[in-house]
Scaffold this motif. Structure first.
Motif, PDB file in Angstrom:
ATOM      1  N   VAL A 150     -37.370 115.104 -34.460  1.00  0.00           N
ATOM      2  CA  VAL A 150     -36.046 114.729 -34.957  1.00  0.00           C
ATOM      3  C   VAL A 150     -35.874 115.313 -36.356  1.00  0.00           C
ATOM      4  O   VAL A 150     -36.832 115.739 -37.008  1.00  0.00           O
ATOM      5  N   ALA A 151     -34.650 115.301 -36.777  1.00  0.00           N
ATOM      6  CA  ALA A 151     -34.344 115.835 -38.114  1.00  0.00           C
ATOM      7  C   ALA A 151     -35.014 114.980 -39.183  1.00  0.00           C
ATOM      8  O   ALA A 151     -35.248 113.777 -39.007  1.00  0.00           O
ATOM      9  N   ASN A 152     -35.318 115.613 -40.337  1.00  0.00           N
ATOM     10  CA  ASN A 152     -36.072 114.911 -41.374  1.00  0.00           C
ATOM     11  C   ASN A 152     -35.248 113.878 -42.122  1.00  0.00           C
ATOM     12  O   ASN A 152     -35.776 113.106 -42.918  1.00  0.00           O
ATOM     13  N   ASP A 153     -33.948 113.862 -41.889  1.00  0.00           N
ATOM     14  CA  ASP A 153     -33.143 112.848 -42.548  1.00  0.00           C
ATOM     15  C   ASP A 153     -33.113 111.536 -41.785  1.00  0.00           C
ATOM     16  O   ASP A 153     -32.455 110.581 -42.203  1.00  0.00           O
ATOM     17  N   ALA A 154     -33.782 111.480 -40.640  1.00  0.00           N
ATOM     18  CA  ALA A 154     -33.791 110.241 -39.847  1.00  0.00           C
ATOM     19  C   ALA A 154     -34.816 109.271 -40.407  1.00  0.00           C
ATOM     20  O   ALA A 154     -35.798 109.655 -41.051  1.00  0.00           O
ATOM     21  N   ASP A 155     -34.582 107.973 -40.144  1.00  0.00           N
ATOM     22  CA  ASP A 155     -35.493 106.930 -40.562  1.00  0.00           C
ATOM     23  C   ASP A 155     -36.657 106.871 -39.577  1.00  0.00           C
ATOM     24  O   ASP A 155     -36.459 106.576 -38.375  1.00  0.00           O
ATOM     25  N   ALA A 156     -37.888 107.187 -40.023  1.00  0.00           N
ATOM     26  CA  ALA A 156     -39.032 107.253 -39.120  1.00  0.00           C
ATOM     27  C   ALA A 156     -39.302 105.909 -38.457  1.00  0.00           C
ATOM     28  O   ALA A 156     -39.613 105.826 -37.253  1.00  0.00           O
ATOM     29  N   PHE A 200     -46.429 107.386 -32.207  1.00  0.00           N
ATOM     30  CA  PHE A 200     -47.144 107.833 -33.404  1.00  0.00           C
ATOM     31  C   PHE A 200     -46.398 109.007 -34.027  1.00  0.00           C
ATOM     32  O   PHE A 200     -45.856 109.869 -33.311  1.00  0.00           O
ATOM     33  N   LEU A 201     -46.391 109.026 -35.382  1.00  0.00           N
ATOM     34  CA  LEU A 201     -45.862 110.177 -36.125  1.00  0.00           C
ATOM     35  C   LEU A 201     -47.024 111.147 -36.313  1.00  0.00           C
ATOM     36  O   LEU A 201     -47.921 110.929 -37.120  1.00  0.00           O
ATOM     37  N   PHE A 258     -42.753 113.017 -33.305  1.00  0.00           N
ATOM     38  CA  PHE A 258     -43.249 111.748 -32.765  1.00  0.00           C
ATOM     39  C   PHE A 258     -43.913 112.003 -31.407  1.00  0.00           C
ATOM     40  O   PHE A 258     -43.400 112.787 -30.597  1.00  0.00           O
ATOM     41  N   THR A 259     -45.025 111.328 -31.160  1.00  0.00           N
ATOM     42  CA  THR A 259     -45.733 111.394 -29.870  1.00  0.00           C
ATOM     43  C   THR A 259     -45.779 109.991 -29.280  1.00  0.00           C
ATOM     44  O   THR A 259     -46.313 109.071 -29.903  1.00  0.00           O
ATOM     45  N   ALA A 260     -45.203 109.854 -28.087  1.00  0.00           N
ATOM     46  CA  ALA A 260     -45.183 108.567 -27.383  1.00  0.00           C
ATOM     47  C   ALA A 260     -46.189 108.614 -26.230  1.00  0.00           C
ATOM     48  O   ALA A 260     -46.189 109.564 -25.433  1.00  0.00           O
TER      49      ALA A 260
END
Length: 778
Positions: A638-644, A670-671, A681-683
């Protein structure tokens, strides 16, 4: 001679019991004498008087026991020799009568002599009737006898027709209202109708005979004729009832035989015809003996009896043509091979009977027809009884039955265990019925079967292999024995595969191993039994095998290696039927493990045949072995402006919402990386089976992408860094979405479409282009 042979059996049993009693006593006496030791020789000290007395008493008892044992063994040998002698005489007499050559049915002299002797035979019949008329005085106690005779005659007439109809209707009504299960209803009703239809006519005949005997004195001849008529009624009624109850032409829904309606309707009248023919032949044969018929009359009656039976059976076979193609019932189509084999065997028997009666071997022709009809009757009875046994055991041990619930409450057995007990009981009863049927089939042969085998074994055509002598009869017997072993193995394997093992909780792979092992064991037992029958002992087999070992070692090395590997697969079961395996670049499901190779079904339903040695010696990945769980792995950027944290919670919600994701082990997000300013992110989530992983991953991706878009989270795009140098050191200029070129000069190289450009004082520019990651260039 048969009575004498039967009287010898209890004598031999008594002698065997006597020997079994005397032998331990004699051994005990000898052991006690051995403990006492030998008597002292002359010049040695005397032994105690009680010891000498005990030795003398034991020696006397030993002599008595020894004499009794010798006498019993001698009598046993004599009884065995006498039994063998009687059996040989019976075989010789039976063979002599069976192969006696008489006049042919087409011999004009036979019918001429029959016509000439007919007046004398009719006179004998009239004399028998006259003798009965002279002895027709009423029996003593006339009043009571007449009453009982009237009652018995009324019951007999009632049983003859009305009782059969009434009992049949009552049985049908009872089966509908009280018998559980459609299968048991049909088989129980068929068995009931067979018993009613086969027993009521002879019972009626017995009642009428008793009524007649109560008021009239019968002559021995007339009494014999009445008994012969009752026996003929029993034969005819049994065959007719068995055929009608099995075919059920009037009620197709109650039919047991796997035939079509047209086939059953064509055969409907022939059980009665064949039964009447059998009963007529039986009565005429006995009547000719009782009336002391002339030899031409006896020969003519036997010839006519054979011809009548041949015509009845032949008409049934010729009339029962198969249903035209496209109109077969499924059950009839499955049983077509059995019907074809039975029809071929019947036609061969009819041909042999016709040839024999034409050639003058009337006794042999009559024997063939009697055995043909008897074997068909026994097989039909076995079919009916086996169906009834299967349906009865299935209905009795079903969880809904009261007895099953009582057994389960008393023993704590589960429903599966009760079903297994029912199937096993059905199999045991089937084996008992098959053994009884085999004894019933071979019993009428008497000495003839042994005589025929003796003739084949005693022929001069004997093949010798070293010290082994094999005759054509022995070869035929060995082939039949080996084929019977394979057929029995196949029947038992089919029963395990289709009936017993599905009732158990054994997995498919273990079922395959059990059935395959049973096949190998049955084939081995059949081979060993055949070798023993042919006289090939183990040492001779080993000698023969050693002579072929070199050739087998070189020529069949790969085959034997695959065979042994197959046994290893069945024993260790690293790979079993139903597993999803990967060997090399191929993946698929194991469908069957054969002797030489294993059959694997790929995703496109094609079959991959892998030698068993490859599965044993090479690296094989068993995806579903041991109940292995499947795992879904999804990587999103996802874009880096998103809330992790928000993205993580959103993805966890989607994992928890899917019903196919396991709660244990728990799913996780996991990030794992921050490439090029994006958030990766890895799910990870566990699923029940690896076969479900692909579909569940697709569902989760659909749900996650939609959820991210709904929350305004953008998926990151992958940027490609391209370093450009402007010609002459001039700074490079670019417009967003335009073309990169040197300022004030023609374009030196084409460039893609750019989103940004950064120039430096040395004429180098770094541009970011929208290209996929896999097309990065520098």
């Amino acid at each position: 001679m048969q009575a004498q042979e039967a009287a010898l059996e209890p004598v031999q049993a008594d002698l065997a019991d006597a020997l079994s009693t005397l032998s331990p006593l004699l051994q005990n006496v000898r052991a006690r004498l051995a403990e006492l030791g030998p008597a002292p020789a002359a010049g040695q000290p005397l032994e105690a008087p009680d010891v000498a007395e005990a030795r003398a008493r034991l020696l006397k008892f030993q002599k008595v026991l020894d004499d009794e044992s010798k006498r019993a063994r001698l009598l046993a040998v004599e009884a065995s020799q006498l039994s063998d002698s009687l059996a040989q005489r019976l075989r010789r007499n039976f063979s002599a009568r069976l192969w006696t050559h008489t006049r042919s049915v087409f011999d004009p002299m036979l019918w001429g002599d029959f016509a000439a002797a007919l007046p004398d035979d009719l006179q004998r019949a009239s004399d028998a009737i006259a003798a009965q008329a002279k002895q027709a005085a009423p029996a003593p106690a006339r009043g009571i006898a007449e009453v009982w005779s009237t009652v018995l005659a009324t019951l007999g007439l009632f049983l003859l027709v009305p009782a059969r109809i009434l009992l049949g209707r009552l049985g049908r009504r009872w089966s509908i209202t009280h018998v559980p299960g459609s299968g048991l209803r049909k088989s129980a009703l068929a068995l009931w109708l067979t018993l009613v239809g086969g027993l009521t006519p002879p019972l009626a005949g017995l009642l009428l005979y008793a009524a007649l005997s109560g008021v009239v004195r019968l002559t021995p001849t007339m009494e014999g004729l009445v008994r012969a008529l009752i026996v003929a009624l029993l034969y005819a009624a049994t065959i007719d009832a068995l055929g009608r109850s099995t075919l059920s032409p009037a009620r197709p829904s109650w039919r047991l035989a796997p035939v079509s309606d047209a086939f059953a309707n064509r055969l409907a009248m022939f059980p009665a015809i064949i039964g009447a023919a059998v009963g007529l032949v039986s009565f005429l044969s006995r009547a000719s003996e009782l009336l002391d018929a002339s030899p031409p009359a006896s020969e003519a009656s036997r010839c006519l009896g054979v011809v009548v039976q041949v015509l009845a059976v032949g008409a049934a076979l010729a009339w029962a043509r198969r249903t035209p193609p496209g109109q077969e019932d499924p059950d009839e189509t499955r049983s077509r091979l059995l019907w074809i084999l039975a029809a071929v065997a019947a036609w061969l028997a009819l041909g042999a009977a016709l040839i024999s009666v034409t050639a003058g071997y009337v006794a042999f022709a009559g024997f063939i027809m009697r055995e043909l009809i008897w074997i068909a009757t026994v097989l039909a009875s076995l079919f009916l009884l086996m169906r009834f046994v299967d349906d009865f055991c299935e209905a009795l041990f079903t969880p809904r039955h009261a007895l099953s619930r009582l057994i389960a409450a008393a023993t704590g057995l589960s429903d599966h265990a009760l079903e297994q007990i029912g199937v096993l009981l059905s199999g045991v009863l089937r084996l008992g019925l098959m053994a009884f049927g085999w004894m019933a089939i071979v019993a009428p042969f008497g000495a003839s079967a042994r005589e025929i085998l003796a003739r084949a074994a005693s022929t001069q055509m004997v093949f010798k292999f070293g010290q082994i002598s094999i005759s054509p009869g022995l070869i035929f017997g060995g082939a039949v024995l080996f084929a019977a072993g394979l057929v029995i193995t196949r029947i038992v394997r089919g029963w395990l595969e289709t009936t017993y093992l599905p009732k158990t909780r054994v997995d498919v792979g273990l079922r395959t191993s059990i059935t395959a092992g049973l096949t190998y064991l049955g084939a081995l037992i059949a081979v060993l039994t055949t070798c023993a029958y042919l006289g090939l002992s183990l040492d001779r087999i080993a000698l023969f095998a050693s002579a072929l070992s070199v050739g087998i070692g070189f020529g069949l090395q790969a085959v034997i290696g695959n065979f042994v590997s197959g046994l290893i697969l069945l024993a260790e079961r690293p790979v079993k039927v139903g597993d999803w395996i990967a060997i090399g670049e191929q993946e698929g499901d194991v469908r069957r493990i054969h002797i030489r190779a294993t059959e694997i079904e790929l995703g496109d339903r094609s079959k991959l045949i892998v030698p068993n040695s490859d599965l044993v010696s090479k690296i094989v990945r068993n995806v579903t072995s041991g109940g292995a769980l499947g795992q879904v792995k999804i990587v999103l950027r996802v874009a880096n402006d998103a809330d992790a944290g928000e993205v993580r919670n959103l993805l966890l919600e989607q994992l928890a919402a899917h019903p196919g994701v396991l709660r244990e082990p728990p799913p996780g997000v996991f990030l794992t990386n921050v490439p090029d300013g994006a958030l990766e992110f890895t799910a990870l989530a566990g699923v029940a089976s690896a076969r479900q992983a692909f579909g569940i991953k697709s569902d989760l991706l659909f749900a996650m992408v939609a959820a991210l878009k709904a929350c305004g989270v953008r998926l990151a795009t992958v940027s490609t860094l391209i370093q450009l140098t402007a010609q002459g050191g001039q700074p490079a200029t670019v417009q967003e979405g335009g073309t990169l070129a040197q300022e004030g000069a023609p374009t030196q190289r084409a460039a893609a479409r750019y989103t940004s450009i950064d120039t430096t004082g040395d004429g180098k520019a770094v541009a970011a282009a929208k290209r996929p990651r896999r097309e990065r260039r520098s």
